[in-house]
Design an enzyme around this catalytic site. Structure first.
Site, PDB file in Angstrom:
ATOM      1  N   SER A 137      67.066  31.810  42.616  1.00 45.90           N
ATOM      2  CA  SER A 137      66.014  32.015  42.036  1.00 45.90           C
ATOM      3  C   SER A 137      64.661  32.195  43.155  1.00 45.90           C
ATOM      4  CB  SER A 137      65.584  30.223  41.544  1.00 45.90           C
ATOM      5  OG  SER A 137      64.250  30.218  41.488  1.00 45.90           O
ATOM      6  N   TYR A 150      63.884  21.449  43.704  1.00 45.06           N
ATOM      7  CA  TYR A 150      64.662  22.553  43.151  1.00 45.06           C
ATOM      8  C   TYR A 150      64.561  23.678  44.109  1.00 45.06           C
ATOM      9  CZ  TYR A 150      65.453  26.407  40.137  1.00 45.06           C
ATOM     10  OH  TYR A 150      65.926  27.444  39.246  1.00 45.06           O
TER      11      TYR A 150
END
Length: 253
Positions: A137, A150
């Site tokens: 990501s 995250y």
């Protein structure tokens, strides 16, 4: 089809994983779909087969090492591993973040990727031309407020890919990292916010064209179908409306 054309996709029950499985099957791979939700991957395998592709399903929790090791015994060689299983939980600041959420994100995004990669790496190498893909990501490259848990997990996935590439250079296995930005899927934001549909919808509010799961699947398929001497080390993919993790253009309603 030759066993060396087998592609294993984790987290294939929805979103990027499911879209990638469809794309890879269309590109000629025999796709092995793994995820915890058996009904979802069974249905997807049937869909791909009906469309003329080759697909099988295998229920798997990537955080369960014994299950991962047992899964790996089904193969002598494979061509491709797409480590897609992962996800985000919560958007709380460091000050009040839930350690249980952080742990779950780390176990899935990092340890799950580690375990499946370790188990299948000998099979990838045995093919003589293997590829490992890590779907990370842009959160693995830069931080943002509320995203520390995250981002920490995806930084871990990024470092795993980068280090593996250093450690196995000279062996017949490529390591590719695809780092998506804002992707609108049915479940990512909904899972992050514990099923709160209104809060999930706000993530994409006013963004004319966020990325889709198929955009990322198309990117992955392009990367893995380059000539075997070509390694796409890291490919960052964002929608045009997103300049960074913290700068996103939203249309005024």
């Amino acid at each position: 089809m030759s066993p060396s054309r087998i592609a294993v996709v984790t987290g294939a029950s929805s979103g990027i994983g499911a879209a990638t499985a469809r794309r890879l099957a269309a590109a000629g791979y025999r796709v092995v779909l793994t995820a915890r939700r058996k009904d979802r991957i069974d249905a997807l395998a049937a869909e791909i087969t009906e469309a003329g592709g080759q697909a099988t399903s295998y229920p798997l929790d990537v955080t369960d090492r014994a299950a991962v090791d047992e899964f790996a015994t089904a193969f002598k060689t494979i061509a491709l591993l797409v480590n897609n299983a992962g996800g985000a939980l919560g958007l709380d600041p460091v000050e009040s973040g839930d350690p249980a959420d952080w742990r779950r994100m780390y176990e899935t995004n990092v340890l799950g990727t580690l375990q499946v990669t370790q188990a299948l790496l000998p099979r990838l190498e045995a093919s003589g031309d293997g590829t490992v893909v890590v779907v990370s990501s842009t959160a693995g490259l830069a931080t943002y407020e509320g995203g520390a848990g995250y981002a920490a997990a995806k930084h871990g996935a990024h470092v795993l890919a980068e280090t593996l590439r250093l450690e196995i250079v000279g062996r017949p296995v490529r390591v590719i990292e695809i780092a998506p930005g804002l992707v609108k899927t049915d479940e990512f934001a909904l899972t992050r916010f514990g099923g709160d549909e209104a809060r999930a919808a706000k993530v994409y509010e006013g963004v004319a064209a966020p990325l889709t799961a198929d955009d990322i699947a198309d990117t992955i398929t392009w990367a893995v179908t380059r000539p075997s001497h070509v390694n796409i080390d890291l490919l960052v993919v964002r929608p045009r409306a997103q300049a960074s993790n913290t700068k996103l253009h939203r249309e005024q309603g």
